[in-house]
Design a protein around this motif. Structure first.
Motif, short mmCIF file in Angstrom:
data_model
loop_
_atom_site.label_atom_id
_atom_site.label_comp_id
_atom_site.label_asym_id
_atom_site.label_seq_id
_atom_site.Cartn_x
_atom_site.Cartn_y
_atom_site.Cartn_z
N ALA B 275 0.85 -1.20 0.00
CA ALA B 275 0.00 0.00 0.00
C ALA B 275 0.88 1.24 0.00
O ALA B 275 0.67 2.18 -0.77
N ILE B 276 1.88 1.23 0.88
CA ILE B 276 2.85 2.33 0.95
C ILE B 276 4.23 1.71 1.13
O ILE B 276 4.39 0.75 1.89
N TYR B 397 7.15 3.36 -8.18
CA TYR B 397 6.52 4.62 -7.75
C TYR B 397 5.46 5.08 -8.75
O TYR B 397 4.39 5.56 -8.35
N HIS B 400 2.32 2.90 -8.30
CA HIS B 400 1.57 3.17 -7.07
C HIS B 400 0.91 4.55 -7.09
O HIS B 400 -0.18 4.72 -6.55
N LEU B 401 1.61 5.50 -7.72
CA LEU B 401 1.02 6.85 -7.85
C LEU B 401 -0.25 6.78 -8.69
O LEU B 401 -1.29 7.35 -8.33
N ALA B 404 -3.05 4.93 -6.68
CA ALA B 404 -3.55 5.74 -5.55
C ALA B 404 -4.43 6.88 -6.07
O ALA B 404 -5.52 7.13 -5.54
N PHE B 407 -7.93 5.66 -7.29
CA PHE B 407 -8.90 5.46 -6.21
C PHE B 407 -9.36 6.80 -5.61
O PHE B 407 -10.52 6.97 -5.24
N PHE B 408 -8.42 7.75 -5.53
CA PHE B 408 -8.78 9.09 -5.03
C PHE B 408 -9.83 9.74 -5.94
O PHE B 408 -10.80 10.33 -5.46
#
Lengths: 72, 515
Positions: B275-276, B397, B400-401, B404, B407-408
């Protein structure tokens, strides 16, 4: 009849372009951009490598085959 | 063998292509997204007859026109680069790449160009329904244009439907439908266009939020947010769904890229999704210079296994498994693949020699060996297995960016619909400001998607068949560097022009929102 359709199409575009506001600025950008791309970049920076170096497809094939084999 | 390549030239050629593609992609997703949003708005106008919907449609159509005009033809440069900087690749892929691009050119020219003119000039000259039809055709035409270039890209990631002809050094199309409907092409197309529609929605919500903060064009802003948030919610959901589909295809067809997404060193069953996480800058093991561990990471247990294979207990191979091989799970190691690749390249050389000598029997034998080892052909150019590992930090990165932010954006759509439903949107300054800030975030997410896809597949220009360094033309690297900086200048000017003209038009608002 044919002339009438053609003239309708012509005036459709003519009136459209004439009534443009911001479109004139955009057309200027498009024309300048296309000029730079096709008459400067294409001619001076982007010669087709294989077409400029070889006369026919046979020579081009041989060149690429050499490239594929000789890196071995 | 890799030492024979001029990596300065390879890297500058890659940089030039990346620069062109990334600038081109600043314009494309907004065109794709706004085209549908304005078509939906015009449909409401035609259905209701409310002139305010016409005004709203025309306003967004003006912004669409600005973006289209400044972005148009920026993609042609990519085709120039194929011929100049990537001539080995262009020849090698033959009609497989040429056919989709030709169809794209014809589609783009006839469908988009014709109906865009009708859409802009035909407001008071054509019937409402015919005008609406032209607006929808522009929307579908733009997405269909994108289809062909995405099919070509998907073929590079998962080459199918072709046969290599060793006499001409070209791949020849054997099944067009295999190329068009490969799972990679289908998922790539659907994921790319749905994420572009989402970007268009975020743009509309962001600009409308600015009007609400300025207490201007309230009705236009609210109506635009309603259309964009509904469209955005559907497309955000679909982006997540197709992203999941893409992940499953990548896990199967490009396992190294998939392992790089998560920086997964050692594969096992029931792998967690990070997740992070923050990656170390130096490798643990000097023998594997491109593999780095994490400073820290927080995982969702077993979720990567599910994402890859739809099974929480599934085995997912790590980078080390793919390099060293794993007998238990039937994974061939890099050294064996490299050996087979070298056999294939030698067979190609023997085939050529036999053809020159008119020795048909020897040529047939060499061809059989080449065919047998063809799927590993590209590995023959690799000396150091470390070269088979893409940049893991960049892939990790960017992936994942993108996820993320995806979903935002989904959450943002839900919140905006809720605020509209409760009639609290004008007072929700925090969310309005966040929506404006989300416009650049949407572009970052879109670009990150491409960085993930293209950096993650390195060193391949065609997966397993042709490494990037073999694809490049042997041109003077100084010319490539000069071209790079000229392009950077031209595209930056175009981008500044886009922002300035767009901002001016947004400030003017819909009153003068003609063509």
């Amino acid at each position: 009849m044919k002339n009438s359709i053609l003239s309708k199409v012509f005036y459709f575009y003519y009136d459209g372009f004439k009534s443009m506001t911001i479109g004139k600025t955009l057309w200027m950008i498009i024309i300048i951009k296309l000029f730079i791309m096709f008459f400067i970049f294409r001619l001076f920076l982007f010669p087709n490598y294989l077409k400029s170096k070889f006369n026919n497809d046979q020579e081009r094939s041989n060149h690429v085959l050499e490239q594929l084999i000789n890196t071995q | 063998m890799t030492s024979t390549f001029d990596f300065t030239l390879v890297n500058w050629s890659r940089g030039l292509f990346a620069l062109t593609a990334m600038y081109h992609w600043l314009f494309v997703p907004l065109t794709l997204g706004l085209a549908f949003i304005q078509a939906i708005m015009e449909t409401i106008y035609v259905k209701t007859g409310d002139p305010h919907w016409k005004k709203t449609t025309k306003f967004w159509m003006t912004l669409f026109g600005i973006n289209f005009a400044i972005g148009v033809a920026t993609g042609i440069i990519l085709e120039f680069e194929f011929g100049t900087n990537w001539s080995n690749y262009s020849w090698f892929v033959g009609d497989i790449f040429g056919a989709p691009l030709a169809i794209e050119g014809i589609f783009a020219f006839f469908l988009e160009s014709t109906f865009i003119a009708v859409m802009f000039f035909g407001w008071n000259k054509l019937s409402k329904k015919f005008h609406l039809l032209s607006t929808w055709l522009v929307a579908f035409g733009a997405s269909l244009s994108a289809l062909w270039i995405l099919v070509a890209n998907a073929w590079m990631q998962y080459p199918v439907g072709m046969v290599f002809n060793p006499e001409t050094a070209r791949n020849e199309m054997s099944n067009f439908w295999d190329i068009l409907f490969s799972p990679m092409a289908v998922n790539k197309f659907l994921h790319t266009i749905s994420s572009s529609y989402l970007l268009g929605s975020i743009f509309v919500i962001g600009v409308s939020s600015w009007y609400l903060l300025k207490k201007r064009e309230i009705l236009l802003a609210k109506r635009s947010i309603l259309v964009a948030a509904v469209f955005g919610l559907i497309t955000a959901f679909y982006t997540i769904l197709t992203g999941d589909g893409s992940a499953k295809v990548i896990a199967e067809k490009q396992p190294m890229k998939f392992a790089a997404f998560e920086g997964l060193q050692h594969g096992h069953e029931g792998v967690g999704l990070i997740a992070i996480g923050m990656m170390a800058t130096t490798p643990d093991d000097p023998e594997y210079e491109n593999i780095k561990d994490f400073h820290f990471k927080i995982e969702i247990p077993n979720f990567l296994s599910y994402m890859a294979f739809g099974d929480f207990k599934a085995y997912v191979p790590g980078v080390r498994d793919l390099l060293d091989g794993n007998e238990k799970y039937g994974i061939m190691g890099a050294k064996e693949k490299i050996e087979k690749g070298k056999i294939a390249i030698n067979a190609l050389a023997e085939f050529k020699q036999a053809k020159n000598d008119n020795d048909h029997e020897k040529a047939e034998l060499a061809k059989a060996v080449l065919d047998e080892n063809w799927e590993y052909f590209g590995y023959g150019y690799i000396d150091d297995p470390n070269l088979l590992v893409p940049s893991i930090p960049i892939t990790f990165y960017s992936f994942h960016l993108m996820v993320a932010l995806g979903f935002f954006f989904f959450l943002l759509m839900v919140i905006f619909l809720f605020l509209l439903y409760k009639d609290r949107i004008e007072k929700s300054k925090f969310w309005l400001r966040l929506a404006i800030a989300s416009i650049p975030l949407a572009y970052i997410a879109s670009q990150s998607g491409w960085v993930t896809a293209e950096m993650g597949r390195q060193p391949w220009v065609i997966q397993d068949i042709m490494p990037t360094m073999v694809a490049v033309s042997h041109v003077n690297d100084t010319t490539v560097k000069i071209t790079f900086w000229l392009f950077a200048l031209l595209f930056t000017l175009l981008f500044i022009a886009e922002i300035k003209i767009m901002s001016r038009q947004i400030k003017i608002g819909p009153k003068d929102g003609g063509q």
